[in-house]
Design a protein around this motif. Structure first.
Motif, PDB file in Angstrom:
ATOM      1  N   ILE A  71      45.337   0.490  15.234  1.00 25.32           N
ATOM      2  CA  ILE A  71      45.920   1.640  14.913  1.00 25.32           C
ATOM      3  C   ILE A  71      44.934   3.046  15.710  1.00 25.32           C
ATOM      4  O   ILE A  71      44.998   3.522  16.128  1.00 25.32           O
ATOM      5  CB  ILE A  71      46.469   2.676  13.636  1.00 25.32           C
ATOM      6  N   VAL A  72      44.045   2.969  15.034  1.00 21.20           N
ATOM      7  CA  VAL A  72      42.647   4.314  15.805  1.00 21.20           C
ATOM      8  C   VAL A  72      42.577   4.422  17.067  1.00 21.20           C
ATOM      9  O   VAL A  72      42.379   4.516  17.829  1.00 21.20           O
ATOM     10  CB  VAL A  72      40.807   3.500  14.516  1.00 21.20           C
ATOM     11  N   LYS A  73      42.145   1.947  17.603  1.00 23.85           N
ATOM     12  CA  LYS A  73      42.084   2.161  18.616  1.00 23.85           C
ATOM     13  C   LYS A  73      43.200   3.162  19.671  1.00 23.85           C
ATOM     14  O   LYS A  73      42.663   2.769  20.872  1.00 23.85           O
ATOM     15  CB  LYS A  73      41.846   0.892  19.342  1.00 23.85           C
ATOM     16  N   PHE A  74      44.510   2.902  19.371  1.00 26.16           N
ATOM     17  CA  PHE A  74      45.481   2.925  20.264  1.00 26.16           C
ATOM     18  C   PHE A  74      45.529   4.759  20.587  1.00 26.16           C
ATOM     19  O   PHE A  74      45.819   5.221  21.488  1.00 26.16           O
ATOM     20  CB  PHE A  74      47.182   2.115  19.201  1.00 26.16           C
ATOM     21  N   HIS A  77      42.712   5.000  22.619  1.00 30.47           N
ATOM     22  CA  HIS A  77      43.117   4.731  23.900  1.00 30.47           C
ATOM     23  C   HIS A  77      43.925   5.753  24.134  1.00 30.47           C
ATOM     24  O   HIS A  77      43.636   6.083  25.880  1.00 30.47           O
ATOM     25  CB  HIS A  77      43.683   3.601  24.168  1.00 30.47           C
ATOM     26  N   LYS A  78      44.620   6.774  24.121  1.00 30.40           N
ATOM     27  CA  LYS A  78      45.579   7.884  24.079  1.00 30.40           C
ATOM     28  C   LYS A  78      45.174   8.882  24.443  1.00 30.40           C
ATOM     29  O   LYS A  78      45.129   9.693  25.027  1.00 30.40           O
ATOM     30  CB  LYS A  78      46.975   8.029  22.632  1.00 30.40           C
ATOM     31  N   ASP A  79      44.152   9.053  23.402  1.00 27.68           N
ATOM     32  CA  ASP A  79      42.650  10.563  23.952  1.00 27.68           C
ATOM     33  C   ASP A  79      41.919  10.017  25.338  1.00 27.68           C
ATOM     34  O   ASP A  79      41.969  11.361  26.027  1.00 27.68           O
ATOM     35  CB  ASP A  79      41.998  10.557  22.760  1.00 27.68           C
ATOM     36  N   ASN A  80      41.638   9.173  25.325  1.00 28.14           N
ATOM     37  CA  ASN A  80      40.796   9.194  26.666  1.00 28.14           C
ATOM     38  C   ASN A  80      40.923   7.171  27.056  1.00 28.14           C
ATOM     39  O   ASN A  80      40.445   6.390  26.473  1.00 28.14           O
ATOM     40  CB  ASN A  80      39.627   9.256  26.137  1.00 28.14           C
ATOM     41  N   PRO A  81      41.806   7.226  27.643  1.00 29.14           N
ATOM     42  CA  PRO A  81      42.032   5.619  28.797  1.00 29.14           C
ATOM     43  C   PRO A  81      41.085   5.354  29.293  1.00 29.14           C
ATOM     44  O   PRO A  81      41.229   4.242  29.024  1.00 29.14           O
ATOM     45  CB  PRO A  81      43.469   6.247  28.977  1.00 29.14           C
ATOM     46  N   THR A  82      40.111   5.971  30.140  1.00 26.02           N
ATOM     47  CA  THR A  82      39.349   4.629  29.930  1.00 26.02           C
ATOM     48  C   THR A  82      37.951   4.295  29.326  1.00 26.02           C
ATOM     49  O   THR A  82      37.398   4.206  29.962  1.00 26.02           O
ATOM     50  CB  THR A  82      38.655   6.541  31.518  1.00 26.02           C
ATOM     51  N   GLN A  83      37.659   4.729  28.400  1.00 26.23           N
ATOM     52  CA  GLN A  83      36.847   4.277  27.398  1.00 26.23           C
ATOM     53  C   GLN A  83      37.144   3.604  26.892  1.00 26.23           C
ATOM     54  O   GLN A  83      36.244   2.681  26.621  1.00 26.23           O
ATOM     55  CB  GLN A  83      36.407   6.177  26.489  1.00 26.23           C
ATOM     56  N   VAL A  84      38.432   3.341  26.253  1.00 24.76           N
ATOM     57  CA  VAL A  84      39.002   2.526  25.273  1.00 24.76           C
ATOM     58  C   VAL A  84      40.164   1.722  26.853  1.00 24.76           C
ATOM     59  O   VAL A  84      41.121   2.315  26.879  1.00 24.76           O
ATOM     60  CB  VAL A  84      39.190   2.455  24.319  1.00 24.76           C
ATOM     61  N   ILE A  86      43.580  -0.872  26.685  1.00 27.18           N
ATOM     62  CA  ILE A  86      44.569  -0.958  26.100  1.00 27.18           C
ATOM     63  C   ILE A  86      44.567  -2.075  25.655  1.00 27.18           C
ATOM     64  O   ILE A  86      44.882  -2.674  24.780  1.00 27.18           O
ATOM     65  CB  ILE A  86      45.873  -0.673  27.050  1.00 27.18           C
ATOM     66  N   SER A  87      43.263  -3.566  26.256  1.00 27.97           N
ATOM     67  CA  SER A  87      43.427  -4.582  25.474  1.00 27.97           C
ATOM     68  C   SER A  87      42.421  -4.829  24.360  1.00 27.97           C
ATOM     69  O   SER A  87      43.038  -6.028  23.909  1.00 27.97           O
ATOM     70  CB  SER A  87      42.588  -5.895  26.347  1.00 27.97           C
ATOM     71  N   MET A  92      43.612  -6.332  18.227  1.00 31.48           N
ATOM     72  CA  MET A  92      43.344  -6.416  17.371  1.00 31.48           C
ATOM     73  C   MET A  92      44.788  -6.735  16.729  1.00 31.48           C
ATOM     74  O   MET A  92      44.540  -6.930  15.310  1.00 31.48           O
ATOM     75  CB  MET A  92      42.497  -5.152  16.992  1.00 31.48           C
ATOM     76  N   LEU A  93      45.906  -5.892  17.122  1.00 32.33           N
ATOM     77  CA  LEU A  93      47.133  -6.266  16.356  1.00 32.33           C
ATOM     78  C   LEU A  93      47.404  -7.828  16.821  1.00 32.33           C
ATOM     79  O   LEU A  93      47.991  -7.762  15.034  1.00 32.33           O
ATOM     80  CB  LEU A  93      48.438  -5.424  17.693  1.00 32.33           C
ATOM     81  N   PHE A  94      47.198  -8.562  17.001  1.00 28.04           N
ATOM     82  CA  PHE A  94      47.565  -9.492  16.853  1.00 28.04           C
ATOM     83  C   PHE A  94      46.726 -10.671  16.194  1.00 28.04           C
ATOM     84  O   PHE A  94      47.115 -11.375  15.681  1.00 28.04           O
ATOM     85  CB  PHE A  94      46.904 -10.637  18.826  1.00 28.04           C
ATOM     86  N   ILE A  95      45.249 -10.101  16.053  1.00 28.20           N
ATOM     87  CA  ILE A  95      44.502 -10.581  14.926  1.00 28.20           C
ATOM     88  C   ILE A  95      44.952 -10.209  13.508  1.00 28.20           C
ATOM     89  O   ILE A  95      44.717 -10.626  12.303  1.00 28.20           O
ATOM     90  CB  ILE A  95      42.965 -10.251  15.362  1.00 28.20           C
TER      91      ILE A  95
END
Length: 129
Positions: A71-74, A77-84, A86-87, A92-95
């Motif tokens: 959730i934190v990584k999502f 990614h929303k805040d700065n898509p070039t930095q994080v 989407i994979s 992490m969600l699948f894990i």
């Protein structure tokens, strides 16, 4: 991680497991009183129940941790898509989902291998939601 440090950690974990099994067997008096291999097997079985409970609890905690991390990584990614990418949060969600299903897989595998009525060879200490 340094290879020698990794070897030392594995050695320490193995020594700890051997110590736990040996201490429990000695506490039960199986070596001292000569009650036989059955008492040693019972002692090992009781220790394996504790290890199964530890793995179950660790899987739940790690699964929840990976879920919150996703959730934190999502959000990152929303805040700065070039930095994080989407994979990362998707992985992490699948894990997290896989870790939350580990206790169910333990229970199902135990029932498959030992049958529903297998009391002696079955596993215990596994609780699922």
């Amino acid at each position: 991680m340094n290879q020698s440090l990794e070897k030392a950690l594995w050695l320490a974990m193995g020594a700890l497991v051997c110590l736990c099994i040996g201490t429990d067997a000695l506490a039960a008096g199986s070596f001292a009183s000569g009650t036989g291999i059955g008492a040693v097997a019972g002692s090992v079985k009781s220790n394996l129940r504790s290890i199964a409970s530890l793995i179950t609890a660790g899987a739940y905690v790690a699964g929840m941790g990976f879920g919150v991390g996703a959730i934190v990584k999502f959000k990152a990614h929303k805040d700065n898509p070039t930095q994080v990418a989407i994979s990362v949060p998707i992985a992490m969600l699948f894990i997290a989902a896989a870790l939350l299903f580990v206790p169910t897989v333990f229970k199902t595998t135990g029932a498959t291998l030992f049958g529903a009525s297998g009391v002696q060879g079955g596993i215990s200490g596994v609780a699922s939601f």
